[in-house]
Design a protein around this motif. Structure first.
Motif, PDB file in Angstrom:
ATOM      1  N   ASP A  30       0.818  -1.205   0.000  1.00 49.09           N
ATOM      2  CA  ASP A  30       0.000   0.000   0.000  1.00 49.09           C
ATOM      3  C   ASP A  30       0.854   1.257   0.000  1.00 49.09           C
ATOM      4  OD1 ASP A  30      -2.365   1.341  -0.116  1.00 49.09           O
ATOM      5  OD2 ASP A  30      -3.199   0.486   1.727  1.00 49.09           O
ATOM      6  N   ARG A  31       0.259   2.378  -0.431  1.00 47.90           N
ATOM      7  CA  ARG A  31       0.959   3.656  -0.420  1.00 47.90           C
ATOM      8  C   ARG A  31       1.447   3.969   0.990  1.00 47.90           C
ATOM      9  NH1 ARG A  31      -1.628   8.611   0.790  1.00 47.90           N
ATOM     10  NH2 ARG A  31      -0.856   9.601  -1.098  1.00 47.90           N
ATOM     11  N   SER A  32       2.501   4.744   1.088  1.00 44.83           N
ATOM     12  CA  SER A  32       3.035   5.110   2.388  1.00 44.83           C
ATOM     13  C   SER A  32       2.023   5.974   3.132  1.00 44.83           C
ATOM     14  CB  SER A  32       4.351   5.880   2.221  1.00 44.83           C
ATOM     15  OG  SER A  32       5.315   5.088   1.565  1.00 44.83           O
ATOM     16  N   PRO A  33       2.015   5.899   4.465  1.00 40.83           N
ATOM     17  CA  PRO A  33       1.056   6.693   5.245  1.00 40.83           C
ATOM     18  C   PRO A  33       1.320   8.187   5.103  1.00 40.83           C
ATOM     19  CG  PRO A  33       2.651   5.625   6.687  1.00 40.83           C
ATOM     20  CD  PRO A  33       2.863   5.055   5.325  1.00 40.83           C
ATOM     21  N   SER A  34       0.248   8.971   5.085  1.00 46.20           N
ATOM     22  CA  SER A  34       0.396  10.424   4.986  1.00 46.20           C
ATOM     23  C   SER A  34       1.136  10.990   6.188  1.00 46.20           C
ATOM     24  CB  SER A  34      -0.988  11.076   4.864  1.00 46.20           C
ATOM     25  OG  SER A  34      -1.633  10.653   3.696  1.00 46.20           O
ATOM     26  N   ASN A  35       0.914  10.378   7.334  1.00 43.53           N
ATOM     27  CA  ASN A  35       1.628  10.780   8.551  1.00 43.53           C
ATOM     28  C   ASN A  35       2.219   9.529   9.196  1.00 43.53           C
ATOM     29  OD1 ASN A  35       2.601  11.816  10.928  1.00 43.53           O
ATOM     30  ND2 ASN A  35       0.649  12.627  11.661  1.00 43.53           N
ATOM     31  N   PRO A  36       3.489   9.224   8.942  1.00 38.04           N
ATOM     32  CA  PRO A  36       4.101   8.005   9.482  1.00 38.04           C
ATOM     33  C   PRO A  36       4.223   7.989  11.004  1.00 38.04           C
ATOM     34  CG  PRO A  36       5.397   8.911   7.664  1.00 38.04           C
ATOM     35  CD  PRO A  36       4.409   9.954   8.042  1.00 38.04           C
ATOM     36  N   ARG A  37       4.049   9.136  11.655  1.00 40.34           N
ATOM     37  CA  ARG A  37       4.126   9.259  13.109  1.00 40.34           C
ATOM     38  C   ARG A  37       5.425   8.685  13.676  1.00 40.34           C
ATOM     39  NH1 ARG A  37      -0.755  11.118  14.732  1.00 40.34           N
ATOM     40  NH2 ARG A  37      -2.519  10.738  13.346  1.00 40.34           N
ATOM     41  N   GLY A  38       6.510   8.972  12.967  1.00 42.82           N
ATOM     42  CA  GLY A  38       7.825   8.574  13.445  1.00 42.82           C
ATOM     43  C   GLY A  38       8.229   7.148  13.130  1.00 42.82           C
ATOM     44  N   LYS A  39       7.318   6.369  12.536  1.00 45.29           N
ATOM     45  CA  LYS A  39       7.626   4.973  12.223  1.00 45.29           C
ATOM     46  C   LYS A  39       8.361   4.887  10.885  1.00 45.29           C
ATOM     47  CE  LYS A  39       3.610   3.141  14.709  1.00 45.29           C
ATOM     48  NZ  LYS A  39       2.364   2.326  14.615  1.00 45.29           N
ATOM     49  N   ALA A  40       9.210   3.877  10.760  1.00 42.59           N
ATOM     50  CA  ALA A  40       9.953   3.673   9.515  1.00 42.59           C
ATOM     51  C   ALA A  40       8.990   3.319   8.380  1.00 42.59           C
ATOM     52  CB  ALA A  40      10.982   2.574   9.696  1.00 42.59           C
ATOM     53  N   VAL A  41       9.244   3.874   7.203  1.00 41.22           N
ATOM     54  CA  VAL A  41       8.439   3.578   6.013  1.00 41.22           C
ATOM     55  C   VAL A  41       9.216   2.600   5.144  1.00 41.22           C
ATOM     56  CG1 VAL A  41       7.418   4.523   3.921  1.00 41.22           C
ATOM     57  CG2 VAL A  41       7.309   5.826   6.059  1.00 41.22           C
ATOM     58  N   VAL A  42       8.602   1.481   4.811  1.00 44.67           N
ATOM     59  CA  VAL A  42       9.247   0.457   3.998  1.00 44.67           C
ATOM     60  C   VAL A  42       8.322   0.094   2.844  1.00 44.67           C
ATOM     61  CG1 VAL A  42      10.237  -1.855   3.924  1.00 44.67           C
ATOM     62  CG2 VAL A  42      10.486  -0.462   6.001  1.00 44.67           C
ATOM     63  N   ARG A  43       8.845   0.141   1.624  1.00 42.72           N
ATOM     64  CA  ARG A  43       8.090  -0.242   0.447  1.00 42.72           C
ATOM     65  C   ARG A  43       8.755  -1.436  -0.222  1.00 42.72           C
ATOM     66  NH1 ARG A  43       4.485   3.249  -1.754  1.00 42.72           N
ATOM     67  NH2 ARG A  43       3.671   1.253  -2.477  1.00 42.72           N
ATOM     68  N   SER A  44       8.057  -2.036  -1.184  1.00 39.00           N
ATOM     69  CA  SER A  44       8.623  -3.183  -1.890  1.00 39.00           C
ATOM     70  C   SER A  44       9.731  -2.751  -2.839  1.00 39.00           C
ATOM     71  CB  SER A  44       7.524  -3.915  -2.670  1.00 39.00           C
ATOM     72  OG  SER A  44       6.924  -3.043  -3.627  1.00 39.00           O
ATOM     73  N   CYS A  45       9.687  -1.485  -3.299  1.00 40.34           N
ATOM     74  CA  CYS A  45      10.713  -1.011  -4.217  1.00 40.34           C
ATOM     75  C   CYS A  45      10.756   0.514  -4.182  1.00 40.34           C
ATOM     76  CB  CYS A  45      10.446  -1.496  -5.644  1.00 40.34           C
ATOM     77  SG  CYS A  45       8.930  -0.839  -6.387  1.00 40.34           S
ATOM     78  N   TYR A  46      11.881   1.081  -4.615  1.00 38.80           N
ATOM     79  CA  TYR A  46      11.909   2.503  -4.923  1.00 38.80           C
ATOM     80  C   TYR A  46      11.439   2.661  -6.362  1.00 38.80           C
ATOM     81  CZ  TYR A  46      16.192   1.573  -7.583  1.00 38.80           C
ATOM     82  OH  TYR A  46      17.098   1.088  -8.503  1.00 38.80           O
ATOM     83  N   ARG A  47      10.969   3.847  -6.693  1.00 34.66           N
ATOM     84  CA  ARG A  47      10.531   4.120  -8.061  1.00 34.66           C
ATOM     85  C   ARG A  47      10.868   5.571  -8.373  1.00 34.66           C
ATOM     86  NH1 ARG A  47       7.509   0.965 -11.162  1.00 34.66           N
ATOM     87  NH2 ARG A  47       6.867  -0.271  -9.349  1.00 34.66           N
TER      88      ARG A  47
END
Length: 465
Positions: A145-162
């Motif tokens: 899923d798309r990254s959260p609008s507000n990660p609230r300090g948590k690490a954001v991890v995606r399947s790939c960079y684009r």
């Protein structure tokens, strides 16, 4: 306690329009990417005059579809042909409802035999996931899923960079990164190039209308790859583009990003509405603008309206085929650009410095204030179209919006765009109390940019010129 569905919310609200007009979701945010790397004016200018790096790693869904029935399922959901769709090819994908109205669009990548990925906004990703889980197909899906609008300090991890490297200087930058002449990759075909010693996947694409590639690879390599691109582009005027400027390139290139998904009505769509949770895009999204109809179907768009008509191929069975066959040969609305009158736009800003009621604020450079926007276009006292995506182009020194007009409205016609919502505004948190204003606008080609019209590959962007 069972989680409520979209259908539950619609039954409680009584009218989908009321629910969406007063959604409390707030502003649509392009997540994680900084709002500006330099300033949005120079960032816009760079895709026209030098080169840009778009970071697309965070705001779109990646939905991986794998299995022996992957192409069978996608063909049944797609209005365009799958007769020739080999590995290492990509295509625009815009599925419709049973009644022939657009649910959304995005890009399908054919990665390997029986393995594809859809990249785009949530409505199409949700539609694909629903059919994969309920349609009896031999497929499995993995949703990133798309990254959260507000990660609230948590690490954001995606399947790939684009990333996308675009602009007139993009070929020189890509050749420097590759360390050798670039392999020939045809439009919407996939290949590979070298960046920082890594072999990365590449798609020949072009959001800004100029030559360039979209590249992707493992997310953990994103910073190394980004740094290499920035270093290679230093001598060629490369600018990284932030979240504020990113979406506005659509204004020049002619893509309407967020039509309302046509899912809120129809008995055949009921099972889907019952499947969609109350937290889904469709259930929480917002509707804005001066066009004020209580019939949600008045906001639906056909593929013809959005310039996707040439994609429709009746060489296969697909959802919406019967409805689209009935639309063949009839007059359709056409996609256009509206170039706003500068003096009228200035009146909106001037009202902020005067006593009394003010006009609806125009944010720059991206001026939408809801998930889906629909402003009334008036000519001769009657509604002749809709404005659906609004912002400012520093390249054109103009407020522009993309939308649709009736088939008999000619390019060059001066119309009036009603800016602001009825009754002083809805209850959306993005809407202050305001009065409406008529803004003169010239009906213009889509794409608006002469550069895009003359250099972009023939297809959905150029179809309405």
């Amino acid at each position: 306690m069972t989680e409520k569905s979209l259908e539950d919310l619609l039954q409680a609200a009584g009218n989908p329009v009321t629910m969406l007009r007063n959604s409390q979701i707030g502003a649509y945010v392009y997540p994680v990417v900084p709002s500006e790397y330099s300033n949005w004016r120079d960032e816009q200018l760079a895709w026209r005059e030098s080169a840009v790096l778009f970071d697309q790693s965070h705001h779109m869904v990646n939905l991986y579809v794998e299995g022996t029935d992957a192409l069978k399922m996608l063909s049944y959901l797609g209005t365009n042909s799958f007769a020739k769709f080999p590995v290492n090819r990509a295509k625009q994908f815009s599925p419709c409802s049973y009644d022939g109205y657009v649910i959304g669009d995005g890009i399908l990548f054919h990665l390997e035999e029986n393995k594809l990925v859809f990249v785009g906004r949530a409505p199409v990703g949700n539609w694909l996931q629903f059919h994969a889980e309920t349609g009896g197909y031999d497929v499995k899906v993995e949703k990133d899923d798309r990254s959260p609008s507000n990660p609230r300090g948590k690490a954001v991890v995606r399947s790939c960079y684009r990333y996308q490297i675009q602009g007139p200087n993009a070929p020189q930058i890509l050749e420097r990164l590759n360390g050798a002449p670039l392999p020939e990759i045809k439009f919407f075909n996939m290949g590979a190039i070298n960046i920082a010693g890594q072999k990365v996947c590449a798609l020949r694409h072009g959001m800004a209308g100029a030559p360039g590639l979209e590249v992707w690879g493992p997310y953990e390599e994103r910073e190394e790859i980004r740094a290499a691109i920035v270093a290679a582009g230093k001598d060629f005027g490369l600018r990284e583009v932030g979240a504020r400027a990113y979406s506005t390139n659509a204004l020049e290139s002619g893509w309407i990003p967020s039509p309302l998904p046509a899912v809120y009505t129809g008995e055949k769509m009921k099972a889907y509405r019952q499947w969609l949770p109350s937290t889904s895009y469709e259930a929480t999204g917002s509707l804005a603008g001066s066009f004020d109809s209580n019939n949600i179907e008045d906001y639906y768009m056909s593929p013809h309206d959005l310039g996707y008509g040439p994609f429709i191929k009746f060489d296969h069975d697909f959802i919406g085929r019967e409805a689209l066959e009935k639309m063949q040969g009839k007059a359709h609305r056409k996609k256009v650009t509206f170039a706003w009158n500068a003096q009228d736009v200035v009146k909106v800003f001037t009202s902020m410095f005067e006593a009394g009621n003010i006009y609806k604020y125009i944010d720059l450079p991206q001026s939408n204030y809801a998930s889906a926007s629909y402003d009334q276009i008036i000519d001769g006292g009657k509604t002749v179209g809709l404005s659906m995506f609004t912002g400012y182009s520093y390249n054109e020194r103009s407020m522009l919006s993309l939308g649709v007009v009736d088939s008999d409205v000619e390019i060059g016609t001066e119309v009036k765009l009603l800016w602001g919502e009825a009754g002083g505004g809805s209850q959306k948190p993005t809407v202050e109390r305001h009065k409406q204003i008529e803004i003169r606008a010239i009906v213009s080609p889509a794409p608006y940019s002469k550069v895009v019209r003359e250099s972009y590959a023939k297809g959905w962007r150029s179809a309405q010129v």
